[in-house]
Motif scaffolding. Structure first.
Motif, PDB file in Angstrom:
ATOM      1  N   GLN A 115      -5.888  69.897  -8.785  1.00  0.00           N
ATOM      2  CA  GLN A 115      -4.869  70.357  -9.734  1.00  0.00           C
ATOM      3  C   GLN A 115      -3.617  70.815  -9.000  1.00  0.00           C
ATOM      4  OE1 GLN A 115      -4.763  70.547 -13.061  1.00  0.00           O
ATOM      5  NE2 GLN A 115      -6.765  69.610 -13.392  1.00  0.00           N
ATOM      6  N   MET A 116      -3.836  71.572  -7.934  1.00  0.00           N
ATOM      7  CA  MET A 116      -2.703  72.102  -7.188  1.00  0.00           C
ATOM      8  C   MET A 116      -1.897  70.982  -6.550  1.00  0.00           C
ATOM      9  SD  MET A 116      -4.481  75.474  -5.515  1.00  0.00           S
ATOM     10  CE  MET A 116      -3.009  76.005  -4.653  1.00  0.00           C
ATOM     11  N   VAL A 119       0.335  69.404  -9.170  1.00  0.00           N
ATOM     12  CA  VAL A 119       1.512  70.211  -9.495  1.00  0.00           C
ATOM     13  C   VAL A 119       2.512  70.157  -8.342  1.00  0.00           C
ATOM     14  CG1 VAL A 119       2.355  72.512 -10.068  1.00  0.00           C
ATOM     15  CG2 VAL A 119       0.172  71.737 -10.973  1.00  0.00           C
ATOM     16  N   TRP A 122       4.353  66.935  -8.410  1.00  0.00           N
ATOM     17  CA  TRP A 122       5.324  66.937  -9.494  1.00  0.00           C
ATOM     18  C   TRP A 122       6.570  67.742  -9.083  1.00  0.00           C
ATOM     19  CZ3 TRP A 122       7.562  70.657 -12.673  1.00  0.00           C
ATOM     20  CH2 TRP A 122       8.199  70.165 -13.827  1.00  0.00           C
ATOM     21  N   LEU A 123       6.328  68.876  -8.421  1.00  0.00           N
ATOM     22  CA  LEU A 123       7.445  69.698  -7.946  1.00  0.00           C
ATOM     23  C   LEU A 123       8.295  68.933  -6.937  1.00  0.00           C
ATOM     24  CD1 LEU A 123       6.042  73.327  -7.573  1.00  0.00           C
ATOM     25  CD2 LEU A 123       7.965  72.555  -8.966  1.00  0.00           C
ATOM     26  N   GLN A 126      10.499  66.432  -8.676  1.00  0.00           N
ATOM     27  CA  GLN A 126      11.641  67.112  -9.267  1.00  0.00           C
ATOM     28  C   GLN A 126      12.694  67.393  -8.194  1.00  0.00           C
ATOM     29  OE1 GLN A 126      10.458  66.281 -12.404  1.00  0.00           O
ATOM     30  NE2 GLN A 126      11.835  67.976 -12.896  1.00  0.00           N
TER      31      GLN A 126
ATOM     32  N   VAL B  76      -1.803  71.322 -17.642  1.00  0.00           N
ATOM     33  CA  VAL B  76      -0.420  71.098 -17.248  1.00  0.00           C
ATOM     34  C   VAL B  76       0.261  70.354 -18.378  1.00  0.00           C
ATOM     35  CG1 VAL B  76       1.073  70.264 -15.442  1.00  0.00           C
ATOM     36  CG2 VAL B  76      -1.281  70.843 -14.918  1.00  0.00           C
ATOM     37  N   ASP B  78       3.629  71.649 -19.790  1.00  0.00           N
ATOM     38  CA  ASP B  78       5.061  71.883 -19.955  1.00  0.00           C
ATOM     39  C   ASP B  78       5.837  71.260 -18.788  1.00  0.00           C
ATOM     40  OD1 ASP B  78       4.813  73.670 -17.744  1.00  0.00           O
ATOM     41  OD2 ASP B  78       4.006  75.122 -19.164  1.00  0.00           O
ATOM     42  N   GLY B  79       7.133  71.130 -18.946  1.00  0.00           N
ATOM     43  CA  GLY B  79       7.910  70.447 -17.930  1.00  0.00           C
ATOM     44  C   GLY B  79       8.907  71.341 -17.221  1.00  0.00           C
ATOM     45  N   GLN B  80       8.634  72.619 -17.162  1.00  0.00           N
ATOM     46  CA  GLN B  80       9.555  73.553 -16.524  1.00  0.00           C
ATOM     47  C   GLN B  80       9.154  73.818 -15.076  1.00  0.00           C
ATOM     48  OE1 GLN B  80      12.296  74.650 -17.896  1.00  0.00           O
ATOM     49  NE2 GLN B  80      11.879  73.633 -19.846  1.00  0.00           N
ATOM     50  N   VAL B  81      10.137  73.746 -14.196  1.00  0.00           N
ATOM     51  CA  VAL B  81       9.849  73.977 -12.783  1.00  0.00           C
ATOM     52  C   VAL B  81       9.340  75.395 -12.549  1.00  0.00           C
ATOM     53  CG1 VAL B  81      10.797  73.978 -10.464  1.00  0.00           C
ATOM     54  CG2 VAL B  81      11.611  72.321 -12.133  1.00  0.00           C
ATOM     55  N   ALA B  84       5.909  75.684 -13.389  1.00  0.00           N
ATOM     56  CA  ALA B  84       5.075  75.008 -12.408  1.00  0.00           C
ATOM     57  C   ALA B  84       4.888  75.880 -11.167  1.00  0.00           C
ATOM     58  CB  ALA B  84       5.695  73.666 -12.027  1.00  0.00           C
ATOM     59  N   ARG B  85       5.967  76.559 -10.772  1.00  0.00           N
ATOM     60  CA  ARG B  85       5.876  77.461  -9.619  1.00  0.00           C
ATOM     61  C   ARG B  85       4.864  78.588  -9.883  1.00  0.00           C
ATOM     62  NH1 ARG B  85       5.647  77.244  -5.712  1.00  0.00           N
ATOM     63  NH2 ARG B  85       6.747  75.901  -4.294  1.00  0.00           N
ATOM     64  N   LEU B  87       2.534  78.595 -12.012  1.00  0.00           N
ATOM     65  CA  LEU B  87       1.208  77.981 -12.090  1.00  0.00           C
ATOM     66  C   LEU B  87       0.623  77.826 -10.699  1.00  0.00           C
ATOM     67  CD1 LEU B  87      -0.409  76.261 -14.488  1.00  0.00           C
ATOM     68  CD2 LEU B  87       0.183  74.410 -12.951  1.00  0.00           C
ATOM     69  N   LEU B  88       1.467  77.371  -9.805  1.00  0.00           N
ATOM     70  CA  LEU B  88       1.015  77.144  -8.443  1.00  0.00           C
ATOM     71  C   LEU B  88       0.644  78.465  -7.777  1.00  0.00           C
ATOM     72  CD1 LEU B  88       0.596  74.590  -6.956  1.00  0.00           C
ATOM     73  CD2 LEU B  88       2.837  74.808  -5.903  1.00  0.00           C
TER      74      LEU B  88
END
Lengths: 134, 134
Positions: A115-116, A119, A122-123, A126, B76, B78-81, B84-85, B87-88
DNA sequence: ACGGTGCTTGACGTTGACGTCAACGTAACT
DNA sequence: AGTTACGTTGACGTCAACGTCAAGCACCGT
């Protein structure tokens, strides 16, 4: 000569960050049985070791009842073969449970790792996209 | 075409050996949120996956509150950075906890292994002694 | 229309693992 | 002798994680 180090209830509660109430509770449940000097509890090295086992057991998700049972596995004190056999059987059961738990724990770790990575990937995308937009 | 398999509350309770009450309880606690056909709950593949995660989490000794938190790590959506951060970061925290638990579990396993070897050794000695006495 | 089966929502009970007083003893310091 | 610190034993409170009714709706076969 044999300096036998002992501990008060507060000593242990401070060292392991638990309340005295907890220690008395464990005693009530038969997990500990410290000596008494008059009315006060006096814990020795063995009690301390057992306490450490109890707390680790708890962190691993076992109930006090379960912990109580396998605590005896660390007290090899009798000389009967039958007892030793039963002890060994019980130990094997517990080992099976522990290995299974490790399996599940490893699976959980691997899944989270995946999962990590997703993400993170994906980061990165971006980030590259933002760079390209400059 | 897309045959979306669903499950009743009984289906899941039987498959995972838990009571319907437990499933409703998890829903009440925000761990699950199955669809409704009228008043009845209808679980889909995603609900089933979450349930499996919940039960494994429980076996590893985590509370429902903890489990509820990191369940979101697997969604996962949503599409917000920034999201995501966060989350990480949360994932890293959880990973740390899992690795620590694995450490403790390994220690526990090793210690038990030692204990068992000692008892086995003692049993062997007894066996030899009995043989010699013949 | 009737009984059975399975589901629903409350509401209260239970068990494990302590927390939180209350009331008291004791040893040490001043 | 008084206070402070640390200990004791009940007894009751609390929180999580459900279990256990109770009362009722909805469909199904006969």
């Amino acid at each position: 000569m044999s300096e036998t180090k002992t501990y008060s209830i507060r000593d242990l509660s401070l060292e392991y960050d638990i309340t005295p109430r907890t220690l008395r509770f464990y005693e009530d449940k038969g997990l500990l049985s410290p000596l008494r000097r008059g009315t006060q509890r006096i814990y020795d090295r063995r009690d301390k070791g057992r306490l450490a086992l109890i707390l680790r057991g708890k962190r691993l998700g076992f109930s006090l009842a379960e912990i109580r049972n396998w605590l005896d596995l660390y007290d090899v004190r009798d000389g009967q073969v039958a007892q030793a056999r039963m002890l060994l059987d019980a130990s094997e059961d517990r080992m099976t449970a522990l290995l299974l738990q490790r399996e599940e724990l490893n699976e959980t770790i691997e899944e989270l790792k995946l999962q990590m990575q997703q993400v993170e990937g994906w980061l990165d995308d971006q980030g590259l996209a933002a760079e390209a937009a400059d």
